[in-house]
Enzyme design. Structure first.
Site, PDB file in Angstrom:
ATOM      1  NE  ARG A   1      -7.456  14.200  -8.063  1.00  0.00           N
ATOM      2  CZ  ARG A   1      -6.826  13.416  -8.939  1.00  0.00           C
ATOM      3  NH1 ARG A   1      -6.182  12.377  -8.515  1.00  0.00           N
ATOM      4  NH2 ARG A   1      -6.866  13.701 -10.214  1.00  0.00           N
TER       5      ARG A   1
ATOM      6  CG  ASP B   1       1.659   4.360   4.096  1.00  0.00           C
ATOM      7  OD1 ASP B   1       0.490   3.996   4.228  1.00  0.00           O
ATOM      8  OD2 ASP B   1       1.987   5.553   3.930  1.00  0.00           O
TER       9      ASP B   1
ATOM     10  CD  GLN C   1      -9.479   9.335  16.053  1.00  0.00           C
ATOM     11  OE1 GLN C   1      -9.265   8.413  16.842  1.00  0.00           O
ATOM     12  NE2 GLN C   1      -9.703   9.141  14.761  1.00  0.00           N
TER      13      GLN C   1
ATOM     14  CG  HIS D   1      -0.284   8.485   2.926  1.00  0.00           C
ATOM     15  ND1 HIS D   1      -0.092   7.330   3.629  1.00  0.00           N
ATOM     16  CD2 HIS D   1      -1.400   9.052   3.452  1.00  0.00           C
ATOM     17  CE1 HIS D   1      -1.042   7.202   4.544  1.00  0.00           C
ATOM     18  NE2 HIS D   1      -1.849   8.239   4.451  1.00  0.00           N
TER      19      HIS D   1
ATOM     20  CB  ALA E   1      -3.243  20.668  18.889  1.00  0.00           C
TER      21      ALA E   1
ATOM     22  NE  ARG F   1      -1.353   1.415   8.515  1.00  0.00           N
ATOM     23  CZ  ARG F   1      -2.153   2.384   8.098  1.00  0.00           C
ATOM     24  NH1 ARG F   1      -2.056   2.839   6.843  1.00  0.00           N
ATOM     25  NH2 ARG F   1      -3.058   2.905   8.901  1.00  0.00           N
TER      26      ARG F   1
ATOM     27  CD  GLN G   1      -1.654  25.080   8.667  1.00  0.00           C
ATOM     28  OE1 GLN G   1      -1.047  24.058   8.406  1.00  0.00           O
ATOM     29  NE2 GLN G   1      -2.701  25.102   9.475  1.00  0.00           N
TER      30      GLN G   1
END
Ligand code: NAI
Length: 327
Positions: free
Chosen positions: A98, A159, A15, A187, A12, A162, A112
């Protein structure tokens, strides 16, 4: 007005959080008839910054904002929540492979997922924004076995938007005149923005633009837009990402327009040859309940190859998170 809805935003103080929270609190996401109880989840060192954002939220005197909770405890943040926006993630640091990235994010999305499983409301909807979004969503979903899998989604909407904007500019028309856009796959730079099914004036846009533009300009511009923004702005896209998150949840809760669809990363049911269980970009509709994958679209050879390439990357990521014991 309706009963208040608890909305949890992770990361939160970041940005995107800063561009997102005010719009949620103003009613742009759930509607002007729905009061919101915000829960801000951050890591301990960022709690103070989250408090600053909360002070500003208070100072907006939003009529729909019932309460703000700030915490570094995921159990508390997700307790009774109906909409969870998982924005906070571990960015790829210099020299990070990765595997390191997936394992760092596993440390976030696994607990979470478990906290959502234990405490979220019956009607929970989860949107994962933090990258790598599809795999983070898969980790959270797999660690929440009691929540229906189709309540988890990953954000492809930036995406998608866009792609709408690039196609509209090319045709010299309004974005609202373009429909049936799809972002397939991951994504990431391998994503496939599909102009074969996208329509303008009742016809495929692929038939209305040069092939060279579609392959050589449109697809790479959409797929590499994030990097272009960083290069120009000196910071990553945050306002447009927040806008896409608002759009995603709005479409999910209020439904997509008749005859149109949108793009979301959802758990594959095996359609279009995309392995069951992967969280991939698909064309989806909603009537205000769950996402439904649009069925029976014809996939031409060009699209097939593009979809397969992006899905291969999703398979690799899934295999890597499996090997790490995250799912
Ligand atoms: P940011 O770095 O400004 O903010 C991230 C925030 O998350 C930080 O305040 C950090 O303290 C917090 N955080 C880290 N771990 C956390 C945890 N375990 N629990 C709660 N909070 C935690 O980053 P920004 O720009 O807000 O972007 C957030 C994420 O969104 C990034 O992963 C970025 O790559 C992704 N993104 C995804 C897009 C998409 O289309 N799916 C588009 C743009 C960004």
């Amino acid at each position: 007005t309706k009963a208040p809805v608890k909305v949890t935003v992770t990361g939160a103080a970041g940005q995107i959080g800063y561009a997102l929270l005010f719009r949620i609190a103003s009613g742009q996401m759930l509607g002007l008839d729905t009061p919101v109880k915000l829960s801000l989840l951050e890591i301990t060192p960022a709690l103070r910054a989250a408090e600053g954002t909360a002070m500003e939220l208070t100072d907006c005197a939003f009529p729909l904002l019932e309460s703000i909770e700030i915490t570094d405890d995921a159990t508390r943040a997700f307790d009774g929540t109906s909409v969870a926006l998982l924005v906070g993630a571990r960015p790829r640091g210099p020299g990070m492979e990765r595997g390191d990235l997936l394992s760092a994010n596993g440390g976030i999305f696994k607990p979470q997922g478990a906290a959502l499983n234990n405490g979220a409301a019956e009607d929970i909807r989860v949107l994962v924004v933090g990258n790598p979004a599809n795999s983070n969503a898969l980790i959270a979903q797999q660690n929440a076995p009691d929540i229906p899998a189709n309540r988890f989604s990953a954000m492809m909407r930036l995406d998608h938007n866009r792609a709408l904007a690039q196609a509209a500019q090319k045709l010299g028309v309004s974005v609202s005149d373009i429909s049936n856009m799809t972002i397939w796959g991951n994504h990431s730079a391998t994503q496939y923005p599909d102009l074969v099914h996208a329509q303008f004036g009742g016809r495929s846009i692929a038939e209305q633009v040069e092939r060279d533009w579609l392959e050589g300009t449109f697809i790479p511009t959409v797929a590499k837009r994030g990097a272009a923004i960083i290069e120009a702005r000196g910071a990553s896209s945050a306002a447009s990402a927040a806008n896409a998150a608002i759009d995603h949840v709005h479409s999910w809760v209020h439904g997509t327009a008749e005859g149109d669809w949108t793009s979301a990363g959802v758990v594959s049911d095996g359609s279009y040859g995309i392995p069951e269980g992967l969280i991939s970009g698909f064309p989806v509709t909603s009537t205000g309940g769950d996402w439904e994958i649009v069925s029976d679209l014809e996939i031409d050879d060009f699209s097939r190859a593009r979809i397969d390439a992006s899905v291969a990357e999703l398979v690799e990521e899934r295999d890597a998170i499996r090997e790490l014991g995250l799912i």
